[in-house]
Design an enzyme around this catalytic site. Structure first.
Site, short mmCIF file in Angstrom:
data_model
loop_
_atom_site.label_atom_id
_atom_site.label_comp_id
_atom_site.label_asym_id
_atom_site.label_seq_id
_atom_site.Cartn_x
_atom_site.Cartn_y
_atom_site.Cartn_z
N LYS A 182 104.64 54.33 -26.25
CA LYS A 182 105.34 55.23 -27.18
C LYS A 182 104.99 56.71 -26.97
O LYS A 182 105.83 57.58 -27.17
CB LYS A 182 105.03 54.84 -28.62
CG LYS A 182 105.75 53.59 -29.08
CD LYS A 182 105.47 53.33 -30.55
CE LYS A 182 106.22 52.11 -31.04
NZ LYS A 182 106.02 51.86 -32.46
N ASP A 231 110.53 54.85 -36.58
CA ASP A 231 109.55 54.07 -37.35
C ASP A 231 109.34 54.64 -38.76
O ASP A 231 109.32 53.89 -39.74
CB ASP A 231 108.19 54.05 -36.63
CG ASP A 231 108.17 53.10 -35.44
OD1 ASP A 231 108.97 52.14 -35.43
OD2 ASP A 231 107.35 53.33 -34.53
#
Ligand code: NDP
Length: 275
Positions: free
Chosen positions: A71, A107
């Site tokens: 990420k 997220d």
């Protein structure tokens, strides 16, 4: 699912990637809407990440999700990173528009949507966040935009300081604590550490002082020992499944520009978890 010459490919880059529930969730959504898309898992070793990102362009994939451990590492290989993902310093969704790759992080907004879906109000509430890793960075950005105050605790002091310093550039209601005491003074307590993933992990904090007026969230998408204990105390206990669902919903909408079939995706996630 019928794959044709016109099928558009989306996927997920991770290492490992075997346990991901995202293919089940997205393929169920494509099928439900009759879209000619297919979502595939790609096992991408850390030393092959740049090549994998270049392959996205070469193979004209629509986009991918990015998961552990890529990420943060993926950022230098992108053409553009949206401002929220840049602040968070991590990307979980890539969109390929004519060979130009943009990184997003869904997220944090996914977590906020999961709270809203449970009717949990963040505005004006006092929140304690435990953890300062990538997921904590994502949720803290959005929680602090609404909460009355956000206090953050992390075992590693340097990471804690960095997160609070970064947030303080854009928010005035964020502070660090070096001790996990007096947790009952908060309305919502969020575990954003990985404690609870392994069966012998200790609890990230002691939920004993908490009562029915408290909300306890864990970003881990199963009911962890923390949530089981909090539930026994009468707290509202929220696991990370809703966050997983809504980060997927937001990614789906970035790739297709269509409204995601949330209930279909949720059902696919739940059935994937029970397999
Ligand atoms: P990171 O590796 O970036 O951060 C891990 C965090 O856990 C750090 O704050 C770290 O503290 C803390 N931690 C790890 N081990 C311990 C320990 N033994 N004692 C105390 N603290 C510890 O991971 P992420 O932020 O990406 O993920 C965190 C959690 O969130 C994971 O469980 C993951 O599954 C979940 N998650 C859920 C998502 C969802 O959609 N539901 C999405 C993304 C993540 P330190 O800095 O001291 O090492």
């Amino acid at each position: 699912m019928k794959v044709t010459g016109r099928t558009k490919i989306i996927g997920i880059f991770g290492y490992p990637v075997e346990h991901t529930l995202s293919p089940a969730m997205h393929n169920a959504a494509f099928e439900h809407l009759g879209l000619d898309y297919c979502y595939l898992p790609f096992l991408v070793r850390p030393d092959a990440l740049q090549q994998a990102v270049e392959a996205l362009r070469a193979l004209s994939l629509v986009g991918v999700n990015i998961t552990v451990p890529h990420k943060e590492a993926v950022l230098p290989f992108l053409d553009e990173v949206d401002s929220e993902a840049a602040f968070i310093g991590a990307v979980n969704t890539l969109v390929n528009k004519d060979g130009r790759l943009t990184g997003y992080n869904t997220d944090g907004r996914g977590f906020m949507l999961s709270l809203a879906s449970r009717g949990i109000e963040v505005s004006g509430r006092k929140i304690l966040l435990v953890g300062a890793g990538g997921a904590a960075r994502a949720v803290s950005y959005y929680l602090s935009a609404k909460a009355e105050k956000l206090v953050i605790y992390n075992r590693g002091r340097e990471k804690l300081r960095r997160l609070v310093d970064d947030l303080s550039k854009v928010r005035e209601n964020v502070s660090a604590t070096e001790e996990l005491c007096g947790i009952e003074q908060f309305d919502i307590i969020v575990n954003a550490t990985s404690l609870g993933l392994k069966p012998d992990d200790p609890l990230p904090f002691d939920p004993k002082p908490l009562t029915g007026s408290h909300v306890v969230c864990d970003l881990i998408y199963r009911d962890t020992p923390l949530l089981v204990t909090a539930d026994r105390q009468g707290c509202v206990a929220v696991n990370g499944l809703g966050m997983l669902l809504y980060q997927g919903v937001l990614a789906f909408e970035l790739w297709t520009s269509l409204a995601a079939p949330v209930e279909v995706m949720k059902k696919a996630l739940l059935s994937g978890m029970n397999q």
